[in-house]
Motif scaffolding. Structure first.
Motif, PDB file in Angstrom:
ATOM      1  N   ALA A  84       0.835  -1.203   0.000  1.00  0.00           N
ATOM      2  CA  ALA A  84       0.000   0.000   0.000  1.00  0.00           C
ATOM      3  C   ALA A  84       0.873   1.257   0.000  1.00  0.00           C
ATOM      4  N   GLU A  85       1.946   1.236   0.768  1.00  0.00           N
ATOM      5  CA  GLU A  85       2.853   2.389   0.809  1.00  0.00           C
ATOM      6  C   GLU A  85       3.539   2.581  -0.533  1.00  0.00           C
ATOM      7  N   GLU A  86       3.995   1.499  -1.142  1.00  0.00           N
ATOM      8  CA  GLU A  86       4.649   1.590  -2.449  1.00  0.00           C
ATOM      9  C   GLU A  86       3.677   2.095  -3.513  1.00  0.00           C
ATOM     10  N   THR A  87       2.434   1.673  -3.429  1.00  0.00           N
ATOM     11  CA  THR A  87       1.425   2.143  -4.376  1.00  0.00           C
ATOM     12  C   THR A  87       1.226   3.646  -4.225  1.00  0.00           C
ATOM     13  N   GLY A  88       1.161   4.119  -2.995  1.00  0.00           N
ATOM     14  CA  GLY A  88       1.020   5.557  -2.748  1.00  0.00           C
ATOM     15  C   GLY A  88       2.185   6.343  -3.312  1.00  0.00           C
ATOM     16  N   PHE A 125       4.127   5.427  -5.797  1.00  0.00           N
ATOM     17  CA  PHE A 125       4.061   5.350  -7.251  1.00  0.00           C
ATOM     18  C   PHE A 125       3.043   6.349  -7.799  1.00  0.00           C
ATOM     19  N   ILE A 126       1.889   6.430  -7.156  1.00  0.00           N
ATOM     20  CA  ILE A 126       0.854   7.367  -7.603  1.00  0.00           C
ATOM     21  C   ILE A 126       1.356   8.804  -7.483  1.00  0.00           C
ATOM     22  N   ASN A 127       2.045   9.120  -6.404  1.00  0.00           N
ATOM     23  CA  ASN A 127       2.601  10.475  -6.244  1.00  0.00           C
ATOM     24  C   ASN A 127       3.618  10.787  -7.335  1.00  0.00           C
ATOM     25  N   ARG A 128       4.476   9.833  -7.661  1.00  0.00           N
ATOM     26  CA  ARG A 128       5.454  10.052  -8.736  1.00  0.00           C
ATOM     27  C   ARG A 128       4.760  10.246 -10.076  1.00  0.00           C
ATOM     28  N   LEU A 129       3.730   9.456 -10.325  1.00  0.00           N
ATOM     29  CA  LEU A 129       2.984   9.561 -11.573  1.00  0.00           C
ATOM     30  C   LEU A 129       2.302  10.925 -11.676  1.00  0.00           C
ATOM     31  N   GLN A 130       1.675  11.378 -10.611  1.00  0.00           N
ATOM     32  CA  GLN A 130       1.028  12.690 -10.622  1.00  0.00           C
ATOM     33  C   GLN A 130       2.058  13.800 -10.811  1.00  0.00           C
ATOM     34  N   GLY A 131       3.222  13.657 -10.183  1.00  0.00           N
ATOM     35  CA  GLY A 131       4.290  14.646 -10.354  1.00  0.00           C
ATOM     36  C   GLY A 131       4.771  14.703 -11.789  1.00  0.00           C
ATOM     37  N   ALA A 132       4.906  13.534 -12.416  1.00  0.00           N
ATOM     38  CA  ALA A 132       5.342  13.495 -13.808  1.00  0.00           C
ATOM     39  C   ALA A 132       4.294  14.124 -14.726  1.00  0.00           C
ATOM     40  N   LYS A 133       3.020  13.876 -14.457  1.00  0.00           N
ATOM     41  CA  LYS A 133       1.947  14.481 -15.259  1.00  0.00           C
ATOM     42  C   LYS A 133       1.969  15.999 -15.115  1.00  0.00           C
ATOM     43  N   ALA A 134       2.149  16.483 -13.898  1.00  0.00           N
ATOM     44  CA  ALA A 134       2.191  17.924 -13.658  1.00  0.00           C
ATOM     45  C   ALA A 134       3.393  18.543 -14.361  1.00  0.00           C
TER      46      ALA A 134
END
Length: 55
Positions: free
Chosen positions: A27-31, A33-42
């Motif tokens: 669950a922590e790793e998923t969180g 990963f999602i933060n990195r993905l959102q950062g890359a999109k931004a």
């Protein structure tokens, strides 16, 4: 017989503990990963805006 029951219960407790630990880690790793993905999109969005302002 009591010893076998104790060993079995002890083993089950370890297996449960390991399963919970892995679930929490996943669950922590998923969180993260999602933060990195959102950062890359931004970042991509900001780069696209900068390019359109330069033209």
């Amino acid at each position: 017989m009591a010893t076998n029951s104790y060993v079995s219960n002890h083993s089950s407790a370890w297996k449960t503990s390991i399963a919970i630990t892995k679930t929490l880690r996943d669950a922590e790793e998923t969180g993260r990963f999602i933060n990195r993905l959102q950062g890359a999109k931004a970042e991509k969005l900001m780069m696209d805006v900068n390019r359109s302002n330069e033209v």
